[in-house]
Design a protein around this motif. Structure first.
Motif, PDB file in Angstrom:
ATOM      1  N   GLU A  56       0.783  -1.428   0.110  1.00 50.45           N
ATOM      2  CA  GLU A  56       0.059   0.052  -0.095  1.00 50.45           C
ATOM      3  C   GLU A  56       0.846   1.451   0.066  1.00 50.45           C
ATOM      4  O   GLU A  56       0.336   2.300   0.532  1.00 50.45           O
ATOM      5  CB  GLU A  56      -0.985  -0.146   1.290  1.00 50.45           C
ATOM      6  CG  GLU A  56      -2.212  -1.138   1.197  1.00 50.45           C
ATOM      7  CD  GLU A  56      -3.074  -1.039   2.238  1.00 50.45           C
ATOM      8  OE1 GLU A  56      -3.015  -0.306   2.766  1.00 50.45           O
ATOM      9  OE2 GLU A  56      -3.683  -2.506   2.219  1.00 50.45           O
ATOM     10  N   ILE A  57       2.008   1.247  -0.631  1.00 51.88           N
ATOM     11  CA  ILE A  57       3.033   2.332  -0.505  1.00 51.88           C
ATOM     12  C   ILE A  57       2.195   3.237  -1.538  1.00 51.88           C
ATOM     13  O   ILE A  57       1.781   3.120  -2.454  1.00 51.88           O
ATOM     14  CB  ILE A  57       4.417   1.923  -1.145  1.00 51.88           C
ATOM     15  CG1 ILE A  57       5.271   3.117  -0.901  1.00 51.88           C
ATOM     16  CG2 ILE A  57       4.251   1.755  -2.455  1.00 51.88           C
ATOM     17  CD1 ILE A  57       6.670   2.810  -0.859  1.00 51.88           C
ATOM     18  N   GLY A  58       2.356   4.645  -1.127  1.00 52.53           N
ATOM     19  CA  GLY A  58       1.634   5.787  -1.848  1.00 52.53           C
ATOM     20  C   GLY A  58       0.278   5.939  -1.503  1.00 52.53           C
ATOM     21  O   GLY A  58      -0.411   6.773  -1.932  1.00 52.53           O
ATOM     22  N   GLN A  59      -0.399   5.003  -0.835  1.00 57.86           N
ATOM     23  CA  GLN A  59      -1.846   5.044  -0.539  1.00 57.86           C
ATOM     24  C   GLN A  59      -2.183   5.748   0.943  1.00 57.86           C
ATOM     25  O   GLN A  59      -2.988   6.124   1.246  1.00 57.86           O
ATOM     26  CB  GLN A  59      -2.485   3.671  -0.624  1.00 57.86           C
ATOM     27  CG  GLN A  59      -2.434   3.151  -2.187  1.00 57.86           C
ATOM     28  CD  GLN A  59      -3.342   1.649  -1.832  1.00 57.86           C
ATOM     29  OE1 GLN A  59      -4.373   1.400  -1.334  1.00 57.86           O
ATOM     30  NE2 GLN A  59      -2.516   0.754  -2.866  1.00 57.86           N
ATOM     31  N   ARG A  60      -1.079   5.479   1.626  1.00 58.57           N
ATOM     32  CA  ARG A  60      -1.111   5.920   3.334  1.00 58.57           C
ATOM     33  C   ARG A  60       0.379   6.453   3.565  1.00 58.57           C
ATOM     34  O   ARG A  60       1.330   6.454   2.903  1.00 58.57           O
ATOM     35  CB  ARG A  60      -1.211   4.714   3.906  1.00 58.57           C
ATOM     36  CG  ARG A  60      -2.512   3.658   3.822  1.00 58.57           C
ATOM     37  CD  ARG A  60      -2.581   2.525   4.598  1.00 58.57           C
ATOM     38  NE  ARG A  60      -3.467   1.651   4.395  1.00 58.57           N
ATOM     39  CZ  ARG A  60      -4.667   1.650   5.040  1.00 58.57           C
ATOM     40  NH1 ARG A  60      -4.897   2.925   5.720  1.00 58.57           N
ATOM     41  NH2 ARG A  60      -5.593   0.721   4.444  1.00 58.57           N
ATOM     42  N   GLN A  61       0.183   7.186   4.433  1.00 56.75           N
ATOM     43  CA  GLN A  61       1.335   8.047   5.127  1.00 56.75           C
ATOM     44  C   GLN A  61       1.667   7.313   6.522  1.00 56.75           C
ATOM     45  O   GLN A  61       0.717   7.001   7.385  1.00 56.75           O
ATOM     46  CB  GLN A  61       1.056   9.538   5.372  1.00 56.75           C
ATOM     47  CG  GLN A  61       0.733  10.294   4.309  1.00 56.75           C
ATOM     48  CD  GLN A  61       1.914  10.470   3.377  1.00 56.75           C
ATOM     49  OE1 GLN A  61       3.057  10.856   3.734  1.00 56.75           O
ATOM     50  NE2 GLN A  61       1.890  10.123   1.928  1.00 56.75           N
ATOM     51  N   CYS A  62       2.848   6.918   6.416  1.00 56.84           N
ATOM     52  CA  CYS A  62       3.297   6.474   8.003  1.00 56.84           C
ATOM     53  C   CYS A  62       4.102   7.404   8.739  1.00 56.84           C
ATOM     54  O   CYS A  62       4.943   7.980   8.415  1.00 56.84           O
ATOM     55  CB  CYS A  62       4.301   5.383   7.465  1.00 56.84           C
ATOM     56  SG  CYS A  62       3.530   4.215   6.617  1.00 56.84           S
ATOM     57  N   HIS A  63       3.628   7.293  10.043  1.00 54.80           N
ATOM     58  CA  HIS A  63       4.143   8.431  10.818  1.00 54.80           C
ATOM     59  C   HIS A  63       4.583   7.652  12.301  1.00 54.80           C
ATOM     60  O   HIS A  63       3.875   6.967  13.028  1.00 54.80           O
ATOM     61  CB  HIS A  63       2.869   9.650  11.407  1.00 54.80           C
ATOM     62  CG  HIS A  63       2.475  10.212  10.256  1.00 54.80           C
ATOM     63  ND1 HIS A  63       2.928  11.269   9.788  1.00 54.80           N
ATOM     64  CD2 HIS A  63       1.340   9.875   9.490  1.00 54.80           C
ATOM     65  CE1 HIS A  63       2.453  11.780   8.844  1.00 54.80           C
ATOM     66  NE2 HIS A  63       1.410  10.955   8.555  1.00 54.80           N
TER      67      HIS A  63
END
Length: 161
Positions: A126-133
């Motif tokens: 799901e890279i590019g679909q979500r931001q990881c923090h």
């Protein structure tokens, strides 16, 4: 003859559907609470939802061929590229809502498994679909966009921070 005995099998299905209009069972989701060491306190991972960008834990529906803790690991990998060891026992649960594509929401019960971070991959499904923090635990409580998740994190502070 009583009312219950007068129904046929087909009628019972109708009756169950009718009751379903007023009572919707809670659906189970499995979440990973990813934890890694930070400079001053442990950090936790929050990911953005695909539609609204709210910050939540990586979570998804149970997989029939996996144990629940394995599903938590799968969700961490798919949504954030995080690999690690998930505890086999859940930390606990909280209530939430899952937004559906048609704009409606369904009530969910989220079972949370702590996952000890090992590494984060550069590419994942799901890279590019979500931001990881990755955020310090105390900041994660502030940033989480679900009140029940905030409460869950506060309740389990000693297990994480």
């Amino acid at each position: 003859m009583s009312l219950a005995k007068s129904y046929t099998a087909g009628d019972a299905t109708w009756l169950q559907s009718f009751v379903g209009l007023f009572f919707k069972p809670t659906r189970l989701q499995i979440a990973a609470l990813c934890v890694r060491p930070g400079e001053t306190e442990n950090e936790i991972l929050l990911v953005s939802t695909r539609d609204t960008g709210r910050l939540i834990l990586p979570k998804g529906w149970p997989e029939p061929h996996q144990q629940a803790y394995e599903t938590a690991s799968t969700e961490a990998y798919e949504e954030a590229g995080v690999l690690g060891q998930a505890d086999t026992r859940p930390m606990g649960t909280f209530r939430s809502y899952k937004g559906l594509g048609n704009g409606s929401k369904i009530r969910t019960k989220v079972m949370v498994f702590k996952l000890q971070f090992e590494k984060q991959l550069k590419t994942f499904p799901e890279i590019g679909q979500r931001q990881c923090h990755w955020v310090p635990f105390s900041k994660g409580i502030e940033l989480a966009d679900e009140y029940a998740l905030k409460r869950f994190l506060r309740r389990h502070r000693m297990e994480i921070a």
